[in-house]
Write a protein that holds these residues in place. Structure first.
Motif, PDB file in Angstrom:
ATOM      1  N   VAL A  84       0.881  -0.987   0.163  1.00  0.00           N
ATOM      2  CA  VAL A  84      -0.038   0.104  -0.018  1.00  0.00           C
ATOM      3  C   VAL A  84       1.006   1.379   0.235  1.00  0.00           C
ATOM      4  CG1 VAL A  84      -1.495   1.445   1.375  1.00  0.00           C
ATOM      5  CG2 VAL A  84      -2.171  -1.037   0.960  1.00  0.00           C
ATOM      6  N   LEU A  85       1.965   1.240   0.878  1.00  0.00           N
ATOM      7  CA  LEU A  85       2.976   2.246   0.972  1.00  0.00           C
ATOM      8  C   LEU A  85       3.526   2.928  -0.374  1.00  0.00           C
ATOM      9  CD1 LEU A  85       4.363   1.793   4.302  1.00  0.00           C
ATOM     10  CD2 LEU A  85       2.521   3.650   3.702  1.00  0.00           C
ATOM     11  N   LEU A  86       3.851   1.541  -1.003  1.00  0.00           N
ATOM     12  CA  LEU A  86       4.526   1.621  -2.217  1.00  0.00           C
ATOM     13  C   LEU A  86       3.655   2.190  -3.345  1.00  0.00           C
ATOM     14  CD1 LEU A  86       7.384   0.773  -2.787  1.00  0.00           C
ATOM     15  CD2 LEU A  86       6.790  -1.514  -3.835  1.00  0.00           C
ATOM     16  N   MET A  87       2.405   1.529  -3.322  1.00  0.00           N
ATOM     17  CA  MET A  87       1.468   1.967  -4.262  1.00  0.00           C
ATOM     18  C   MET A  87       1.105   3.564  -4.165  1.00  0.00           C
ATOM     19  SD  MET A  87      -1.607  -0.880  -4.808  1.00  0.00           S
ATOM     20  CE  MET A  87      -1.966  -0.815  -3.195  1.00  0.00           C
ATOM     21  N   THR A  88       1.187   3.925  -2.883  1.00  0.00           N
ATOM     22  CA  THR A  88       1.006   5.271  -2.711  1.00  0.00           C
ATOM     23  C   THR A  88       1.955   6.276  -3.038  1.00  0.00           C
ATOM     24  OG1 THR A  88      -0.120   4.659  -0.324  1.00  0.00           O
ATOM     25  CG2 THR A  88       0.609   7.054  -0.838  1.00  0.00           C
ATOM     26  N   LEU A  89       3.210   5.807  -3.089  1.00  0.00           N
ATOM     27  CA  LEU A  89       4.296   6.610  -3.577  1.00  0.00           C
ATOM     28  C   LEU A  89       4.263   6.892  -5.035  1.00  0.00           C
ATOM     29  CD1 LEU A  89       7.616   5.242  -1.914  1.00  0.00           C
ATOM     30  CD2 LEU A  89       6.723   7.802  -1.831  1.00  0.00           C
ATOM     31  N   ALA A  90       3.884   5.640  -5.761  1.00  0.00           N
ATOM     32  CA  ALA A  90       3.885   5.546  -7.203  1.00  0.00           C
ATOM     33  C   ALA A  90       2.738   6.306  -7.558  1.00  0.00           C
ATOM     34  CB  ALA A  90       3.682   4.178  -7.730  1.00  0.00           C
ATOM     35  N   LEU A  91       1.637   6.279  -7.134  1.00  0.00           N
ATOM     36  CA  LEU A  91       0.384   6.981  -7.628  1.00  0.00           C
ATOM     37  C   LEU A  91       0.586   8.463  -7.202  1.00  0.00           C
ATOM     38  CD1 LEU A  91      -2.539   4.499  -7.139  1.00  0.00           C
ATOM     39  CD2 LEU A  91      -1.582   5.242  -9.279  1.00  0.00           C
ATOM     40  N   GLN A 150      -2.907  -4.786 -17.344  1.00  0.00           N
ATOM     41  CA  GLN A 150      -2.664  -3.665 -16.644  1.00  0.00           C
ATOM     42  C   GLN A 150      -2.221  -3.522 -15.358  1.00  0.00           C
ATOM     43  OE1 GLN A 150      -4.758  -1.508 -14.266  1.00  0.00           O
ATOM     44  NE2 GLN A 150      -6.973  -2.155 -14.712  1.00  0.00           N
ATOM     45  N   PRO A 151      -1.416  -2.701 -14.877  1.00  0.00           N
ATOM     46  CA  PRO A 151      -0.707  -2.712 -13.540  1.00  0.00           C
ATOM     47  C   PRO A 151      -1.578  -2.825 -12.382  1.00  0.00           C
ATOM     48  CG  PRO A 151      -0.589  -0.525 -14.550  1.00  0.00           C
ATOM     49  CD  PRO A 151      -1.073  -1.319 -15.446  1.00  0.00           C
ATOM     50  N   PHE A 152      -2.684  -2.521 -12.280  1.00  0.00           N
ATOM     51  CA  PHE A 152      -3.549  -2.602 -11.236  1.00  0.00           C
ATOM     52  C   PHE A 152      -3.876  -4.016 -10.871  1.00  0.00           C
ATOM     53  CE2 PHE A 152      -5.225   1.891 -11.368  1.00  0.00           C
ATOM     54  CZ  PHE A 152      -4.688   1.899 -10.194  1.00  0.00           C
ATOM     55  N   THR A 153      -4.118  -5.146 -11.776  1.00  0.00           N
ATOM     56  CA  THR A 153      -4.352  -6.212 -11.628  1.00  0.00           C
ATOM     57  C   THR A 153      -3.214  -7.102 -10.819  1.00  0.00           C
ATOM     58  OG1 THR A 153      -5.509  -6.455 -13.559  1.00  0.00           O
ATOM     59  CG2 THR A 153      -4.700  -8.383 -12.880  1.00  0.00           C
ATOM     60  N   PRO A 154      -1.979  -6.900 -11.191  1.00  0.00           N
ATOM     61  CA  PRO A 154      -0.870  -7.580 -10.314  1.00  0.00           C
ATOM     62  C   PRO A 154      -0.977  -7.231  -8.908  1.00  0.00           C
ATOM     63  CG  PRO A 154       0.347  -6.476 -11.863  1.00  0.00           C
ATOM     64  CD  PRO A 154      -1.310  -6.630 -12.309  1.00  0.00           C
ATOM     65  N   MET A 155      -1.123  -5.836  -8.668  1.00  0.00           N
ATOM     66  CA  MET A 155      -1.195  -5.244  -7.390  1.00  0.00           C
ATOM     67  C   MET A 155      -2.358  -5.888  -6.590  1.00  0.00           C
ATOM     68  SD  MET A 155      -0.644  -1.160  -8.394  1.00  0.00           S
ATOM     69  CE  MET A 155       0.714  -0.800  -9.504  1.00  0.00           C
ATOM     70  N   ILE A 156      -3.633  -5.950  -7.225  1.00  0.00           N
ATOM     71  CA  ILE A 156      -4.901  -6.515  -6.664  1.00  0.00           C
ATOM     72  C   ILE A 156      -4.726  -8.021  -6.476  1.00  0.00           C
ATOM     73  CG2 ILE A 156      -7.311  -6.806  -6.965  1.00  0.00           C
ATOM     74  CD1 ILE A 156      -7.601  -4.418  -8.125  1.00  0.00           C
ATOM     75  N   ASP A 157      -3.959  -8.851  -7.339  1.00  0.00           N
ATOM     76  CA  ASP A 157      -3.901 -10.415  -7.046  1.00  0.00           C
ATOM     77  C   ASP A 157      -2.898 -10.256  -5.769  1.00  0.00           C
ATOM     78  OD1 ASP A 157      -5.658 -10.688  -9.262  1.00  0.00           O
ATOM     79  OD2 ASP A 157      -4.037 -11.291 -10.427  1.00  0.00           O
ATOM     80  N   THR A 158      -1.932  -9.528  -5.878  1.00  0.00           N
ATOM     81  CA  THR A 158      -0.971  -9.637  -4.840  1.00  0.00           C
ATOM     82  C   THR A 158      -1.606  -9.571  -3.330  1.00  0.00           C
ATOM     83  OG1 THR A 158       0.904  -9.115  -6.092  1.00  0.00           O
ATOM     84  CG2 THR A 158       1.361  -8.966  -3.646  1.00  0.00           C
ATOM     85  N   ALA A 160       3.756 -10.624  -7.018  1.00  0.00           N
ATOM     86  CA  ALA A 160       4.243  -9.696  -5.997  1.00  0.00           C
ATOM     87  C   ALA A 160       5.251  -9.034  -6.648  1.00  0.00           C
ATOM     88  CB  ALA A 160       4.767 -10.430  -4.999  1.00  0.00           C
ATOM     89  N   TRP A 161       6.309  -9.729  -7.649  1.00  0.00           N
ATOM     90  CA  TRP A 161       7.389  -8.985  -8.140  1.00  0.00           C
ATOM     91  C   TRP A 161       6.711  -7.936  -9.164  1.00  0.00           C
ATOM     92  CZ3 TRP A 161      11.057  -8.777  -5.221  1.00  0.00           C
ATOM     93  CH2 TRP A 161      11.493  -9.661  -4.239  1.00  0.00           C
ATOM     94  N   LEU A 162       5.877  -8.440 -10.003  1.00  0.00           N
ATOM     95  CA  LEU A 162       5.325  -7.748 -11.029  1.00  0.00           C
ATOM     96  C   LEU A 162       4.559  -6.510 -10.410  1.00  0.00           C
ATOM     97  CD1 LEU A 162       5.190  -8.464 -14.048  1.00  0.00           C
ATOM     98  CD2 LEU A 162       2.751  -9.233 -13.852  1.00  0.00           C
ATOM     99  N   ALA A 163       3.773  -6.571  -9.207  1.00  0.00           N
ATOM    100  CA  ALA A 163       3.471  -5.407  -8.597  1.00  0.00           C
ATOM    101  C   ALA A 163       4.432  -4.340  -8.138  1.00  0.00           C
ATOM    102  CB  ALA A 163       2.538  -5.816  -7.535  1.00  0.00           C
ATOM    103  N   ILE A 164       5.315  -4.913  -7.463  1.00  0.00           N
ATOM    104  CA  ILE A 164       6.568  -4.000  -7.107  1.00  0.00           C
ATOM    105  C   ILE A 164       7.073  -3.305  -8.219  1.00  0.00           C
ATOM    106  CG2 ILE A 164       8.875  -4.093  -5.843  1.00  0.00           C
ATOM    107  CD1 ILE A 164       7.685  -6.269  -4.200  1.00  0.00           C
ATOM    108  N   GLY A 165       7.179  -3.867  -9.222  1.00  0.00           N
ATOM    109  CA  GLY A 165       7.899  -3.619 -10.375  1.00  0.00           C
ATOM    110  C   GLY A 165       7.295  -2.598 -10.964  1.00  0.00           C
ATOM    111  N   ILE A 211       6.443   3.096 -12.242  1.00  0.00           N
ATOM    112  CA  ILE A 211       5.690   4.545 -12.342  1.00  0.00           C
ATOM    113  C   ILE A 211       6.156   5.660 -11.143  1.00  0.00           C
ATOM    114  CG2 ILE A 211       3.184   5.367 -11.622  1.00  0.00           C
ATOM    115  CD1 ILE A 211       2.189   2.378 -12.516  1.00  0.00           C
ATOM    116  N   GLY A 212       6.607   5.200 -10.113  1.00  0.00           N
ATOM    117  CA  GLY A 212       7.198   5.994  -9.157  1.00  0.00           C
ATOM    118  C   GLY A 212       8.371   6.796  -9.708  1.00  0.00           C
ATOM    119  N   ILE A 213       9.324   5.980 -10.022  1.00  0.00           N
ATOM    120  CA  ILE A 213      10.469   6.818 -10.478  1.00  0.00           C
ATOM    121  C   ILE A 213      10.203   7.725 -11.715  1.00  0.00           C
ATOM    122  CG2 ILE A 213      12.895   6.424 -11.426  1.00  0.00           C
ATOM    123  CD1 ILE A 213      12.925   3.652  -9.505  1.00  0.00           C
TER     124      ILE A 213
END
Ligand SMILES: Nc1ncnc2c1ncn2[C@@H]1O[C@H](COP(=O)(O)OP(=O)(O)OP(=O)(O)O)[C@@H](O)[C@H]1O
Ligand SMILES: [Mg+2]
Lengths: 333, 272
Positions: B164-171, B222-230, B244-249, B254-256
């Protein structure tokens, strides 16, 4: 207060400063020097380039050519050294309207890294000085235009800068708020703060500045003390309105240099602004025949007319930008 | 010269990224408290979707899940998507508040002060993180009250919080950039809206294999799917595997990318 300035380096020194936005040559080689401890007013109509000059001097944008030094530091190479030492009140309100007046001042204190106690004391001191104590803990969104302007200026002063920039400080204020603001600025001048301000009003420059630069379409067309400028402006006159045309034409024949306008029943008499000349003129008027009398002092319009031969025009109406620009150029692009 | 510098020696020793970001963060938190309607609306948004999906569609949808049975199974199925929508909801407000700052003169004031260049943006991102954590806690608490039970392990939930923190940073970096590129605050509150709809076109509310071919292809990549699946795996006590790796990737990319984009926009945007 300005006795030592001769020994000091100038607070601001600008040589041949130029800035263009695409085809719009906003500043076309400005030269000016502001000695420390003095007030310089840049006077000009809408679109003259005042804000652009301020934004370059306050490190917001860079010029295309020329040099500008502020407190001995070059604006392009040492912006942080300048930012540490100046205070800026821009043309547009720069307060956080979601916060209260006190929180806005506290924010500035924190950003200036003032120790907590000192910052709180400074905020309180400024709230008192700017007559904002009653509204201190109310959201700034609820402030009147005059209060917002005062808060804006107070925020600029939190760091006690020795050089401040004020871009049209009194535009939009009613006459009373304007006088209050001038009073505050005068106090700063007495404390020896160097001030660079811009204005559209000759009266304001006259009230506050040691030196005035008249900016027209990106060029300084005149520079001098307010008195020097006004001497170059023959705009002063007295308008005397008569009760009937007969009285008007009688008077017109008797007073040298006067021009009569039969339609408005007004006689315009050139006037140098001195009380003696006014007393002499009034002494020659027939109180029975005169309906009203108005003394007209030179304003920005007169200064412009005298110095440039044209009335001040907002940038949007500049001839270069409209009639002179050939249509084909637009098409070619 | 020396006379000038002697009298103008500032107390301030210059920009300090940590101190200045901390000040900006406190400013943003204060704004959040002051701007209650926006704050509450942002937390309410995912809750409304939760209620809507559980109580209006839940009965039917739950029955349609493979091996699923009714409302409570469907609730467990959509919780990851609701968490993602919480993150999106908060990040959307960042686009608006950043654009509002740029529109008003206050950012110009900051720029004429000796403040760390990154502080204005960093303060916003830190504020979004605090806000997201708060909203996340509220959303999970409400879900538990409504009957949500998780089979996730402690480790799994730590993973959930981390992601969640990682997604927050990216989004948030994405919405900061969108806010900076918007001509005004109005536009800034509209342009990132599609982000709110993307979770619907993912594995969030229905399994992707129930979708028509084209949509299914989009949903799976699309990126949300691996995030939601994880999130779904970790929240239900399962392992996420390569998702999980896909979501983090995705989050990293997106974040960087958006951080660099936002930074260049911030130093460039200078017209008024
Ligand atoms: N960022 C910009 N991009 C393009 N043109 C600009 C920009 N900033 C200023 N200008 C143009 O430069 C000219 C001078 O603008 P400036 O704001 O300096 O005038 P001003 O003297 O401050 O006027 P006002 O009294 O209206 O504030 C105007 O024609 C304006 O349109
Ligand atoms: Mg201006």
């Amino acid at each position: 207060m300005t006795t030592h300035t001769a020994a000091q380096a100038p607070a601001i020194e600008v040589t041949d400063l130029r800035k263009s936005f695409e085809d719009n040559h906003v500043l076309q080689g400005i030269e000016l020097t502001v000695p420390a401890g003095t007030v310089y007013a840049l006077l000009g109509p809408n679109g003259a380039g005042k804000t652009t000059a301020v934004r370059i001097l306050t490190t917001l944008i860079s010029g295309d050519a020329g040099t500008a030094t502020v407190l001995g530091h070059d604006v392009s190479t040492e912006p942080d050294a300048i930012r540490l030492r100046i205070g800026v009140t821009g043309q547009f309100s720069a307060i956080d309207e979601l916060l209260t007046g006190r929180e806005n001042l506290q924010l500035m204190a924190d950003l200036n890294h003032l120790p907590r106690r000192q910052g709180r004391a400074r905020a309180q001191e400024l709230l008192e000085r700017f007559d904002l104590v009653d509204a201190a803990d109310r959201g700034a969104a609820t402030y009147s235009g005059g209060m917002k302007r005062r808060l804006d200026l107070a925020m600029t002063l939190v760091s006690s800068p020795r050089l401040i920039f004020l871009d049209e400080p009194s535009t939009g204020l009613d006459p009373r708020s304007r006088r209050e603001l001038w009073q505050i600025i005068r106090e700063l001048i007495n404390e020896g703060v160097t001030i660079f301000l811009t204005t559209q009003y000759l009266e304001e420059a006259d009230e506050l500045a040691h030196k005035v630069g008249v900016l027209d379409r990106g060029t300084l067309v005149a520079e001098g003390t307010p008195a020097e400028l006004k001497r170059r402006v023959p705009g002063g006159r007295v308008d005397v309105t008569y009760v009937d045309p007969v009285a008007l034409s009688t008077a017109a024949g008797a007073i040298a240099g006067a021009t009569a306008d039969l339609e408005s029943l007004t006689l315009s008499v050139p006037h140098d602004g001195t009380l003696g000349a006014l007393q002499e003129l009034v002494g020659r008027l027939d109180s029975e025949a005169v309906a009203s009398l108005e003394v007209h002092t030179p304003d920005l319009d007169d200064v412009f007319l005298a110095l440039t031969g044209h009335r001040p025009q907002p940038a949007e109406e500049r001839p270069e930008n409209t009639t002179e620009a050939p249509m084909t150029e637009e098409v070619a692009r | 010269m020396s006379a000038v510098t002697a009298t103008t020696a500032p107390v301030n020793s210059g920009p300090n990224a940590v101190l200045d970001s901390w000040t900006m963060l406190r400013r943003n938190l204060l704004q959040m408290v002051r701007y209650k309607s926006l704050t509450l609306m942002l937390i309410a948004q995912p809750l409304i979707f939760l209620l809507l999906f559980v109580y209006v569609f839940g009965g039917t949808m739950g029955a349609g899940l493979p091996g699923g049975d009714g409302r409570s199974d469907y609730m467990a199925f959509i919780m990851p998507a609701i968490v993602v929508m919480t993150v999106v909801s908060v990040s959307l407000s960042t686009a608006y508040t950043i654009a509002l700052d740029m529109e008003k003169g206050i950012v110009d004031r900051f720029r004429t002060m000796a403040i760390a260049k990154s502080a204005v943006l960093t303060g916003r991102v830190l504020g979004a993180i605090v806000f997201t954590v708060l909203a996340f806690v509220v959303v999970i608490a409400v879900a538990v009250v409504l009957g949500y039970r998780s089979d996730g392990t402690v480790l799994g939930w730590l993973g959930v919080i981390g992601l969640v923190l990682l997604m927050t940073l990216a989004l948030t970096w994405a919405t900061v950039a969108l806010g900076l590129s918007a001509p005004n605050a109005e536009t800034a509150s509209n342009t990132p809206m599609p982000l709110m709809f993307l979770p619907f076109l993912s594995s969030g509310f229905v399994p992707t294999d129930s979708m028509p071919a084209g949509l299914r292809w989009f949903a799976e990549y699309q990126p949300f799917t691996p995030m939601i699946d994880t999130l779904r795996a970790w929240m239900s006590g399962a392992g996420a595997g390569s998702d999980a790796w896909l979501a983090i990737g995705w989050c990293g990319l997106i974040g960087i990318g958006c951080f660099l984009w936002a930074r260049s926009l911030y130093t460039k945007v200078r017209a008024h």
